[in-house]
Design an enzyme around this catalytic site. Structure first.
Site, short mmCIF file in Angstrom:
data_model
loop_
_atom_site.label_atom_id
_atom_site.label_comp_id
_atom_site.label_asym_id
_atom_site.label_seq_id
_atom_site.Cartn_x
_atom_site.Cartn_y
_atom_site.Cartn_z
N GLU A 10 -5.33 10.19 17.42
CA GLU A 10 -5.65 11.63 17.47
C GLU A 10 -6.52 12.01 16.26
OE1 GLU A 10 -2.63 10.37 17.76
OE2 GLU A 10 -1.72 11.11 19.61
N GLU A 17 -10.14 -0.55 5.99
CA GLU A 17 -9.01 -0.79 6.90
C GLU A 17 -9.45 -0.57 8.34
OE1 GLU A 17 -5.63 1.73 6.05
OE2 GLU A 17 -4.24 0.15 6.63
N GLN A 65 0.83 -1.21 0.00
CA GLN A 65 0.00 0.00 0.00
C GLN A 65 0.87 1.26 0.00
OE1 GLN A 65 -2.16 0.43 3.65
NE2 GLN A 65 -3.57 1.96 2.85
N GLY A 66 0.83 2.01 -1.08
CA GLY A 66 1.64 3.23 -1.19
C GLY A 66 0.81 4.47 -0.96
N TYR A 67 0.48 4.74 0.28
CA TYR A 67 -0.29 5.94 0.64
C TYR A 67 0.65 6.98 1.27
CZ TYR A 67 -5.23 4.51 0.05
OH TYR A 67 -6.46 4.19 -0.44
N SER A 68 1.25 6.60 2.44
CA SER A 68 1.97 7.60 3.24
C SER A 68 3.24 8.09 2.55
CB SER A 68 2.37 7.00 4.58
OG SER A 68 1.26 6.44 5.20
N SER A 77 -3.97 7.65 12.94
CA SER A 77 -3.65 7.64 14.38
C SER A 77 -4.91 7.93 15.23
CB SER A 77 -2.58 8.69 14.68
OG SER A 77 -3.12 9.97 14.42
C1 LIG Z 1 3.57 -0.47 11.50
C2 LIG Z 1 3.11 0.52 10.47
C3 LIG Z 1 2.76 0.08 9.20
C4 LIG Z 1 2.36 0.99 8.22
N1 LIG Z 1 2.07 0.52 6.97
C5 LIG Z 1 1.77 1.41 5.98
C6 LIG Z 1 1.58 0.94 4.65
O1 LIG Z 1 1.68 -0.25 4.35
N2 LIG Z 1 1.31 1.86 3.70
C7 LIG Z 1 1.18 3.20 3.96
O2 LIG Z 1 0.89 3.96 3.06
N3 LIG Z 1 1.38 3.67 5.23
C8 LIG Z 1 1.68 2.81 6.23
N4 LIG Z 1 1.90 3.26 7.51
C9 LIG Z 1 1.88 4.71 7.76
C10 LIG Z 1 0.71 5.20 8.59
O3 LIG Z 1 -0.47 5.19 7.86
C11 LIG Z 1 1.10 6.60 9.10
O4 LIG Z 1 2.16 6.41 10.01
C12 LIG Z 1 -0.04 7.32 9.80
O5 LIG Z 1 -1.01 7.69 8.85
C13 LIG Z 1 0.43 8.57 10.56
O6 LIG Z 1 1.17 9.40 9.75
P1 LIG Z 1 2.65 9.90 10.14
O7 LIG Z 1 3.44 8.73 10.60
O8 LIG Z 1 3.18 10.70 8.97
O9 LIG Z 1 2.48 10.85 11.39
P2 LIG Z 1 2.14 12.39 11.40
O10 LIG Z 1 1.03 12.67 10.47
O11 LIG Z 1 3.42 13.16 11.19
O12 LIG Z 1 1.64 12.59 12.87
C14 LIG Z 1 2.52 12.62 14.00
C15 LIG Z 1 1.67 12.81 15.26
O13 LIG Z 1 0.93 14.03 15.20
C16 LIG Z 1 -0.46 13.78 15.35
N5 LIG Z 1 -1.20 14.68 14.48
C17 LIG Z 1 -0.94 14.96 13.18
N6 LIG Z 1 -1.86 15.82 12.70
C18 LIG Z 1 -2.74 16.07 13.72
C19 LIG Z 1 -3.92 16.86 13.85
N7 LIG Z 1 -4.39 17.57 12.83
N8 LIG Z 1 -4.56 16.87 15.04
C20 LIG Z 1 -4.10 16.15 16.11
N9 LIG Z 1 -2.98 15.38 16.03
C21 LIG Z 1 -2.32 15.34 14.86
C22 LIG Z 1 -0.65 12.34 14.90
O14 LIG Z 1 -1.80 11.77 15.43
C23 LIG Z 1 0.61 11.70 15.43
O15 LIG Z 1 0.47 11.38 16.80
C24 LIG Z 1 2.30 2.38 8.51
C25 LIG Z 1 2.63 2.84 9.80
C26 LIG Z 1 3.05 1.93 10.76
C27 LIG Z 1 3.42 2.46 12.12
#
Ligand SMILES: Cc1cc2nc3c(=O)[nH]c(=O)nc-3n(C[C@H](O)[C@H](O)[C@H](O)COP(=O)(O)OP(=O)(O)OC[C@H]3O[C@@H](n4cnc5c(N)ncnc54)[C@H](O)[C@@H]3O)c2cc1C
Length: 387
Positions: free
Chosen positions: A372, A247, A129-132, A370
């Site tokens: 939050e 999901e 899955q290429g989202y993030s 997350s």
């Molecule tokens: C084990 C694991 C597997 C994963 N697998 C995949 C995958 O296969 N494909 C894929 O595409 N992604 C994957 N991900 C990525 C995952 O979807 C992202 O980590 C997640 O969406 C959070 O984004 P971020 O890590 O960039 O954190 P950020 O967006 O940088 O957030 C950091 C912190 O700030 C908080 N925050 C951010 N914005 C706000 C707001 N507006 N209000 C309140 N709090 C806020 C967040 O809740 C978090 O606590 C995976 C992540 C993990 C940990």
């Protein structure tokens, strides 16, 4: 053509009957050496099990039968998942089954359905899955990986991150920006890309317990056929959200917490705490929380069973389940004393792996959106609070 199976009508079975059927299936077919492993397995480790499920037509519980799935109702899917978890079944690379498949069934062209769905079921195509992206995780709509149409091909440039098991995948489904001038949600498309295309680079990232399931994926002038776009150009955001909905239901199922609670009981027994009033009190509270969660999940499952679609309130499931999972594993670590410092299971017993489960529970409140962010969704969309 999609292979369909001569399967019984599982939905016509009584719940208990179906539960026994699943249990018998697992006893007969699941390899013991893969039971209760506290990490995601790579394709070479779990391929045999994937192919066993495939050969029996048991790989895609939620897909309709005409596409090769089991066609289970939401309630039967819950039983299927619970039994798999209780039995300690290892998770396969399931992005094709759980996420892309339902998306193609809903939004894909007949050609895409006929080409891709059977290859997911046969294990020929493993998906990731290429989202993030860096700077586009929670704020996914800010993604910058772009796809530009050049004749009959898309040219893709950019970077994805946290891509689970990308090193094992033959294909990656991508959210890409196809219109930079539009409002950010409106310029996104959904694209299917082979990972062996020239210009794709996959780099593993080690996680806390030194496992390489996460990856970065880079795209440098990667060319893919125009026909690999799913749905309309610039209409990817609706699909992206639908997929996140699948999901969240999946991540909101009680399976992780139910499995962890069983392990907590086993751990308590091993540590001689079974009759300890403090232990029994905490265990009972956690068990009641789990019962609450099961009821909550059933309410959502029931709505699906009636053919209703779920709204933003599905976020509640994800928050409640993943935070309960963390509370259970926190307590496991708390009672484990010096064992808590070990990454390996206690005395090599896969049922007794408090640290492994604790570490697994940490990212659960992050992936799939997350806690939050889920709370923000609930506040705005369900409670109508100002954003
Ligand atoms: C084990 C694991 C597997 C994963 N697998 C995949 C995958 O296969 N494909 C894929 O595409 N992604 C994957 N991900 C990525 C995952 O979807 C992202 O980590 C997640 O969406 C959070 O984004 P971020 O890590 O960039 O954190 P950020 O967006 O940088 O957030 C950091 C912190 O700030 C908080 N925050 C951010 N914005 C706000 C707001 N507006 N209000 C309140 N709090 C806020 C967040 O809740 C978090 O606590 C995976 C992540 C993990 C940990």
């Amino acid at each position: 053509m999609t292979q369909t199976f001569q399967l019984p009508d599982f939905n016509a079975l009584a719940d208990d009957e179906f539960r026994h059927l699943v249990r018998d299936f697992l006893q007969a077919n699941f390899p013991d050496e893969l039971r209760d492993l506290p990490k995601r397995l790579h394709w070479n480790e779990v391929k045999g099990w994937y192919m066993t499920l495939s050969a029996h037509g048991w790989l895609a519980p939620g897909w309709p039968r005409e596409f090769g799935g089991m066609g289970l109702s939401a309630a039967k899917q819950l039983i299927y998942t619970e039994e798999f978890e209780n039995y300690g079944v290892a998770r396969t690379p399931d992005h094709g089954i759980m996420l892309l498949g339902p998306l193609l069934i809903r939004y894909g062209s007949p050609e895409q359905q006929q080409h891709f769905l059977p290859r997911i079921l046969s294990g020929e195509h493993i998906w990731c899955q290429g989202y993030s992206e860096p700077n586009a995780g929670s704020d996914l709509a800010s993604l910058r990986t772009e796809a530009v149409l050049d004749g009959e091909e898309w040219v893709v440039n950019g970077q994805k991150i946290w891509t689970t098991l990308a090193t094992d995948a033959d294909w990656i489904f991508l959210l890409v920006r196809t219109d930079k001038s539009a409002k950010k949600q409106e310029g996104i498309s959904f694209l299917l890309v082979p990972t062996n295309s020239p210009g794709v680079t996959v780099r593993p990232i080690l996680n806390l317990d030194l496992h390489d399931e996460l990856c970065e994926v880079f795209f440098d002038d990667v060319r893919v056929p125009k026909a690999n776009l799913v749905g309309e150009m610039n209409a990817g955001w609706t699909m992206a959200k639908a997929l996140l909905g699948f999901e969240r239901i999946f991540l909101g199922s009680p399976k992780q917490s139910a499995n962890a609670l069983t392990r907590l009981e086993v751990l308590g027994e091993h540590l001689g705490l079974s009759q300890d009033p403090g232990f029994r009190d905490r265990l009972t509270r956690l068990r009641l929380d789990l019962d609450d969660h099961k009821l909550l999940f059933e309410t959502f499952a029931e709505r699906l069973r009636r053919g209703e679609s779920l709204g933003a309130d599905v976020s509640l499931l994800k928050v409640h389940q993943t935070e309960l999972f963390q509370r259970i594993t926190d307590y496991m670590l708390e009672i484990s004393g010096e064992y808590a410092a070990l990454l390996d299971p206690i005395e090599g017993n896969g049922n007794l792996n408090p640290t492994g489960l604790f570490l697994q529970a940490r990212p659960a409140t992050i992936y799939g959106g997350s806690s939050e962010i889920q709370r923000n969704i609930l506040a705005k969309m369900v409670l109508g609070l100002p954003g």
